[in-house]
Write a protein that holds these residues in place. Sequence first.
Motif: not given
Length: 83
Positions: A1-25
């Motif tokens: 898995m590339t760093k970008q793929e990992i970042f995208d998955k983690i970003g989705s978790i952050i967006e959902d769990r902490f209610e953060v807008e996508h562009d802020k991640v």
Amino acid sequence: MTKQEIFDKIGSIIEDRFEVEHDKVTNDLNFRTDLDADSIDFVEFIMELEDTFGAEISDDDAEKLNTIGQVVDYVYDHQETAE
């Protein structure tokens, strides 16, 4: 898995769990200062990471993870190489 793929998955978790807008991640986003994550929030986030990536993150290692970039690097460096 590339760093970008990992970042995208983690970003989705952050967006959902902490209610953060996508562009802020970003890689510099800090869990404690930017997200106001308390220890319970952070433990739950680490548990979700472990489930998502099928890896165990020790308490000692988790304490050193302050930003999304550090988490991405950690997951990338500890992923199973046999795929």
